[in-house]
Design a protein around this motif. Sequence first.
Motif, PDB file in Angstrom:
ATOM      1  N   ARG A  97      51.349  37.380  45.393  1.00  0.00           N
ATOM      2  CA  ARG A  97      52.494  36.525  45.042  1.00  0.00           C
ATOM      3  C   ARG A  97      53.403  37.232  44.055  1.00  0.00           C
ATOM      4  N   ASN A  98      54.678  36.841  44.096  1.00  0.00           N
ATOM      5  CA  ASN A  98      55.642  37.345  43.135  1.00  0.00           C
ATOM      6  C   ASN A  98      55.459  36.645  41.798  1.00  0.00           C
ATOM      7  N   THR A  99      55.727  37.355  40.713  1.00  0.00           N
ATOM      8  CA  THR A  99      55.702  36.786  39.366  1.00  0.00           C
ATOM      9  C   THR A  99      57.032  37.093  38.685  1.00  0.00           C
ATOM     10  N   LEU A 100      57.183  36.611  37.479  1.00  0.00           N
ATOM     11  CA  LEU A 100      58.443  36.817  36.771  1.00  0.00           C
ATOM     12  C   LEU A 100      58.731  38.288  36.493  1.00  0.00           C
ATOM     13  N   ASP A 101      57.677  39.068  36.298  1.00  0.00           N
ATOM     14  CA  ASP A 101      57.878  40.475  35.945  1.00  0.00           C
ATOM     15  C   ASP A 101      57.306  41.434  36.982  1.00  0.00           C
ATOM     16  N   GLY A 102      57.086  40.965  38.216  1.00  0.00           N
ATOM     17  CA  GLY A 102      56.551  41.836  39.245  1.00  0.00           C
ATOM     18  C   GLY A 102      55.796  41.047  40.298  1.00  0.00           C
ATOM     19  N   ALA A 103      54.539  41.403  40.497  1.00  0.00           N
ATOM     20  CA  ALA A 103      53.722  40.722  41.497  1.00  0.00           C
ATOM     21  C   ALA A 103      52.270  40.744  41.054  1.00  0.00           C
ATOM     22  N   GLU A 104      51.484  39.891  41.706  1.00  0.00           N
ATOM     23  CA  GLU A 104      50.074  39.735  41.346  1.00  0.00           C
ATOM     24  C   GLU A 104      49.245  39.663  42.626  1.00  0.00           C
ATOM     25  N   VAL A 105      48.111  40.373  42.626  1.00  0.00           N
ATOM     26  CA  VAL A 105      47.198  40.365  43.761  1.00  0.00           C
ATOM     27  C   VAL A 105      45.846  39.858  43.274  1.00  0.00           C
ATOM     28  N   ARG A 106      45.375  38.763  43.855  1.00  0.00           N
ATOM     29  CA  ARG A 106      44.042  38.239  43.541  1.00  0.00           C
ATOM     30  C   ARG A 106      43.065  38.715  44.606  1.00  0.00           C
ATOM     31  N   CYS A 107      41.962  39.292  44.160  1.00  0.00           N
ATOM     32  CA  CYS A 107      40.981  39.901  45.057  1.00  0.00           C
ATOM     33  C   CYS A 107      39.592  39.338  44.800  1.00  0.00           C
ATOM     34  N   THR A 108      38.731  39.496  45.792  1.00  0.00           N
ATOM     35  CA  THR A 108      37.316  39.162  45.647  1.00  0.00           C
ATOM     36  C   THR A 108      36.508  40.429  45.870  1.00  0.00           C
ATOM     37  N   ALA A 109      35.727  40.804  44.870  1.00  0.00           N
ATOM     38  CA  ALA A 109      34.897  41.997  44.966  1.00  0.00           C
ATOM     39  C   ALA A 109      33.698  41.725  45.877  1.00  0.00           C
ATOM     40  N   ALA A 110      32.981  42.783  46.238  1.00  0.00           N
ATOM     41  CA  ALA A 110      31.851  42.639  47.149  1.00  0.00           C
ATOM     42  C   ALA A 110      30.772  41.722  46.589  1.00  0.00           C
ATOM     43  N   ASP A 111      30.646  41.658  45.253  1.00  0.00           N
ATOM     44  CA  ASP A 111      29.624  40.805  44.641  1.00  0.00           C
ATOM     45  C   ASP A 111      30.134  39.381  44.389  1.00  0.00           C
ATOM     46  N   GLY A 112      31.339  39.065  44.846  1.00  0.00           N
ATOM     47  CA  GLY A 112      31.860  37.705  44.713  1.00  0.00           C
ATOM     48  C   GLY A 112      32.753  37.471  43.514  1.00  0.00           C
ATOM     49  N   ARG A 113      32.876  38.438  42.619  1.00  0.00           N
ATOM     50  CA  ARG A 113      33.727  38.258  41.443  1.00  0.00           C
ATOM     51  C   ARG A 113      35.201  38.257  41.833  1.00  0.00           C
ATOM     52  N   THR A 114      35.991  37.484  41.112  1.00  0.00           N
ATOM     53  CA  THR A 114      37.436  37.416  41.343  1.00  0.00           C
ATOM     54  C   THR A 114      38.145  38.374  40.399  1.00  0.00           C
ATOM     55  N   LEU A 115      39.049  39.162  40.952  1.00  0.00           N
ATOM     56  CA  LEU A 115      39.792  40.138  40.166  1.00  0.00           C
ATOM     57  C   LEU A 115      41.290  39.876  40.326  1.00  0.00           C
ATOM     58  N   THR A 116      42.048  40.190  39.298  1.00  0.00           N
ATOM     59  CA  THR A 116      43.500  40.035  39.347  1.00  0.00           C
ATOM     60  C   THR A 116      44.155  41.375  39.026  1.00  0.00           C
ATOM     61  N   LEU A 117      45.016  41.821  39.925  1.00  0.00           N
ATOM     62  CA  LEU A 117      45.769  43.049  39.713  1.00  0.00           C
ATOM     63  C   LEU A 117      47.243  42.700  39.548  1.00  0.00           C
TER      64      LEU A 117
END
Length: 408
Positions: free
Chosen positions: A129-149
Motif C-alpha cells: 500500500r501507498n503511505t504518506l512518505d512512500g509505500a509499505e509491504v506487509r509480509c509473512t515469514a516462513a515461521d508465521g511472523r509478520t514483517l513490515t517493510l
Amino acid sequence: MSGPCDALDGTSSDVVIVGGGASGLSLAHRLTVLGAPTVTLVEAPDGPRRPPERTWCYWDRGTGDFGEAITASWSRLRIHATDGSEVTVDPSPLRYHMLRSTAFERLVHSRLALSPGGRLLRATADTVRNTLDGAEVRCTAADGRTLTLRARHVFDSRPRRALPPARTQLMQHFRGWLVHTDADRFDPAVADLMDFRVPQPVHGLAFGYVLPLAPDRALVEYTEFSRTPLTTSAYERALAHYSRDILKLGAFTVESAEQGVIPMTDGRFARRVGPAVFRIGTAGGATRPATGYTFAAVQRQSRAVAEALHDGRAIVPPPHGRRALAMDAVLLRALDTGRIDGPDFFTGLFRRIPPERLLRFLDGATSPWEEWGIGMRTPIGPMLRTAVELPFLARRSHPAPRSGGNHR
C-alpha cells in the motif's frame, strides 16, 4: 545477504521488489548494476507458494549480462507446418537463449550479496500500500511472523487477481517435460520453435516446442493458444502423443515437468497503483498480446526503470509501443474468430520474412516501413476486416489465468 527476518522488520529501503520471477529478478539485477543505494527483493519462502523451476527464453545479439546463467543457445530455429514440411532459419546475428530460473536466481542473488545495499527476504508478501512518505509491504515469514517493510518505491510483480477488461483474450497454456532418451534423438544446433504437426483444437491453435540440450536430452513442450487451459492429464496425453508418435523418441524418461498459463489480451494494463507503487512484468503489461513473448520486454522495462531511478525519477514505461499493441490487437482478434488459420499464418511468416527482421518484429523493434512490408505478407482481407471491427467492440471482463509462468 539476508540476515534474520527480525533484522529486516520495520527497515526502510529505496526500493522494494515484490516477487522473484523473471521481472523481479531482472529489475533487482539492473538496479545492482547501476548501484542503487538500497534494494530489498522479497521472494516466496520454500514451500507450496514457491514456484517450481521454470524456463525463460529470448533472442539477442550476444549473451549480455546473463552469460553465466544461460543453459543453452541455438543459432538455428525450425518451424514444422501441419503438412510436415519444415522451415529452418538462421536469424544471425541473433541467437535464441534459454535460462533456467534456478541459474538466473543464483546470478541475481550473488550480485545482491555483493551490493552493499542489496537484501533478499524470503517471505510471502500479503499487502502492498501507498503511505504518506512512500509505500509499505506487509509480509509473512516462513515461521508465521509478520514483517513490515517500508520503501520510497515498490515494484510489484505478483500476478493480478483479475485482468483488465479486453475485447479479446486468449490463454497461452503449456506443459513441458525435460526428457532423457535412451538413444540420440535431438540435434543440439536447432530449436523447434513451433511444431504444428500436433492435432489442432477446434478453437485456437496448438504446437510442440523442443529445446535440445544434448543429443539425448531436451525440453519437450505442448502449447495451446485457446480460451481455456487443459487439465494436467490432458497435457500429459498430448505430450505423450507428441513425444512418441510425432517426434518418435523411443524409450525415454521424464526428469522433471513444468506447466504454466500466460494471458494473451488486448486489455490496457495500468502500471501505476499510486504515487509509490508500480506493477512490472506480466502484471504491468509486459507480455506481448499476440505471441505471449515476455522476457525481452521485461528486460527493456527493467532497464528503463533502473535508469530512471538512477536519475531520480520513478517511472515504469510501457513495455510495448502503440503500433505493436495495435497490430497485436488485430492479430489476436483474427486468431480468436478463426478468420485466419494460426498454423498457416505463423508458418507463412517464417517462410516469407527474413528471419532476423521477423524476430525483431516479434520483439517490437522494427520500423514502420518494415512493419508495412510484413503486413503485406499476411492475409490482408481478414486482417483489414478485423481492424475495421475492433473500434466498435466493447471491452469486457475475462477470467484471469489460474497459474502463471512463461517460457518466452
